[in-house]
Design a protein around this motif. Structure first.
Motif, PDB file in Angstrom:
ATOM      1  N   ARG A 122      42.153  51.535  41.043  1.00  0.00           N
ATOM      2  CA  ARG A 122      42.603  50.128  41.472  1.00  0.00           C
ATOM      3  C   ARG A 122      43.448  49.552  40.308  1.00  0.00           C
ATOM      4  NH1 ARG A 122      37.989  45.873  42.435  1.00  0.00           N
ATOM      5  NH2 ARG A 122      39.672  44.629  41.600  1.00  0.00           N
ATOM      6  N   GLU A 123      44.302  48.780  40.479  1.00  0.00           N
ATOM      7  CA  GLU A 123      44.939  48.177  39.459  1.00  0.00           C
ATOM      8  C   GLU A 123      44.948  46.674  39.754  1.00  0.00           C
ATOM      9  OE1 GLU A 123      49.492  48.389  38.083  1.00  0.00           O
ATOM     10  OE2 GLU A 123      48.202  50.349  37.885  1.00  0.00           O
ATOM     11  N   GLU A 124      44.640  45.855  38.969  1.00  0.00           N
ATOM     12  CA  GLU A 124      44.617  44.346  39.303  1.00  0.00           C
ATOM     13  C   GLU A 124      46.404  43.833  38.805  1.00  0.00           C
ATOM     14  OE1 GLU A 124      41.453  41.794  38.283  1.00  0.00           O
ATOM     15  OE2 GLU A 124      39.963  43.195  39.090  1.00  0.00           O
ATOM     16  N   THR A 125      46.830  42.999  39.544  1.00  0.00           N
ATOM     17  CA  THR A 125      47.877  42.449  39.004  1.00  0.00           C
ATOM     18  C   THR A 125      47.734  41.108  38.157  1.00  0.00           C
ATOM     19  OG1 THR A 125      48.213  40.816  41.109  1.00  0.00           O
ATOM     20  CG2 THR A 125      49.232  43.148  41.108  1.00  0.00           C
ATOM     21  N   ASN A 126      48.663  40.610  37.739  1.00  0.00           N
ATOM     22  CA  ASN A 126      48.523  39.163  36.908  1.00  0.00           C
ATOM     23  C   ASN A 126      48.966  38.246  37.695  1.00  0.00           C
ATOM     24  OD1 ASN A 126      47.464  40.240  34.530  1.00  0.00           O
ATOM     25  ND2 ASN A 126      49.214  40.675  33.808  1.00  0.00           N
ATOM     26  N   ASP A 127      49.178  38.456  39.158  1.00  0.00           N
ATOM     27  CA  ASP A 127      49.783  37.412  40.024  1.00  0.00           C
ATOM     28  C   ASP A 127      48.579  36.347  40.107  1.00  0.00           C
ATOM     29  OD1 ASP A 127      51.987  39.119  40.234  1.00  0.00           O
ATOM     30  OD2 ASP A 127      51.298  39.836  42.203  1.00  0.00           O
ATOM     31  N   SER A 128      49.151  35.124  40.765  1.00  0.00           N
ATOM     32  CA  SER A 128      48.208  34.009  41.000  1.00  0.00           C
ATOM     33  C   SER A 128      48.312  33.916  42.547  1.00  0.00           C
ATOM     34  CB  SER A 128      48.455  32.903  40.283  1.00  0.00           C
ATOM     35  OG  SER A 128      47.260  31.952  40.737  1.00  0.00           O
ATOM     36  N   PRO A 129      47.393  34.086  43.465  1.00  0.00           N
ATOM     37  CA  PRO A 129      46.249  34.733  43.051  1.00  0.00           C
ATOM     38  C   PRO A 129      46.348  36.251  42.695  1.00  0.00           C
ATOM     39  CG  PRO A 129      46.267  34.729  45.277  1.00  0.00           C
ATOM     40  CD  PRO A 129      47.465  33.791  44.783  1.00  0.00           C
ATOM     41  N   LYS A 130      45.301  36.844  42.146  1.00  0.00           N
ATOM     42  CA  LYS A 130      45.110  38.165  41.688  1.00  0.00           C
ATOM     43  C   LYS A 130      45.246  39.002  43.037  1.00  0.00           C
ATOM     44  CE  LYS A 130      42.738  38.150  37.422  1.00  0.00           C
ATOM     45  NZ  LYS A 130      43.524  39.005  36.302  1.00  0.00           N
ATOM     46  N   ARG A 131      46.204  40.197  42.630  1.00  0.00           N
ATOM     47  CA  ARG A 131      45.984  41.261  43.658  1.00  0.00           C
ATOM     48  C   ARG A 131      45.654  42.444  43.123  1.00  0.00           C
ATOM     49  NH1 ARG A 131      51.697  40.515  47.139  1.00  0.00           N
ATOM     50  NH2 ARG A 131      51.810  42.726  46.142  1.00  0.00           N
TER      51      ARG A 131
END
Length: 123
Positions: free
Chosen positions: A78-87
Motif C-alpha cells: 500500500r502507498e498513502e497519498t498526500n491528498d486531503s483526505p488521504k487516499r
C-alpha cells in the motif's frame, strides 16, 4: 506471515517451515474475497474506494481486514497519498504477481466446473 498453527490444519502442517505447501497456500488465500481482490489488483493498482466499489457486498471492515492480511503475507503493498483526505493505493508485490497465473488457472477450472454442473442439470 499469517499465523499458521500445527493443530489448525492437521498432521501435515507441523510448522510453517516444514508444513504442507498446499495447505499453507490455501491458508494464506483463505477468505471469501481475497481471490477477487487479487484479481482486481492484477489488472492495475487501485485505490481503496475503487476496490470497494468493484466488489458489491463486501463491507468496509472485511475489505480492510483482507487487505491487511494480504499485506502482512507479502502479496499486496500500500502507498498513502498526500491528498486531503488521504487516499491509499494498493498494488501487487512481486509475490502477489507470482500468484496471478494460479488465479487464472483457478478461474479456468471454476468455469469448467460450472459448465459440468450446468450440463448435469440439463439431463
Amino acid at each position: 506471515m499469517s499465523e499458521f498453527k500445527s493443530d489448525q490444519y492437521g498432521p501435515c502442517t507441523v510448522t510453517i517451515k516444514h508444513g504442507c505447501p498446499i495447505e499453507l497456500a490455501m491458508h494464506i488465500m483463505g477468505g471469501k474475497w481475497k481471490g477477487i481482490i487479487l484479481s482486481l489488483l492484477s489488472k492495475s493498482p487501485m485505490y481503496y474506494n475503487a476496490i470497494r466499489r468493484e466488489i458489491p457486498g463486501i463491507t468496509q471492515r472485511i475489505l480492510t481486514l483482507q487487505l491487511r492480511d494480504m499485506e502482512k503475507d507479502g502479496l499486496v503493498a500500500r502507498e498513502e497519498t498526500n491528498d486531503s483526505p488521504k487516499r491509499v493505493l494498493y498494488y501487487l508485490t512481486d509475490l502477489g504477481e507470482n500468484f496471478v497465473p494460479i488465479l487464472k488457472s483457478l478461474k479456468q477450472w471454476g468455469n469448467i466446473y460450472i459448465d459440468k454442473q450446468e450440463e448435469g442439470l440439463k439431463k
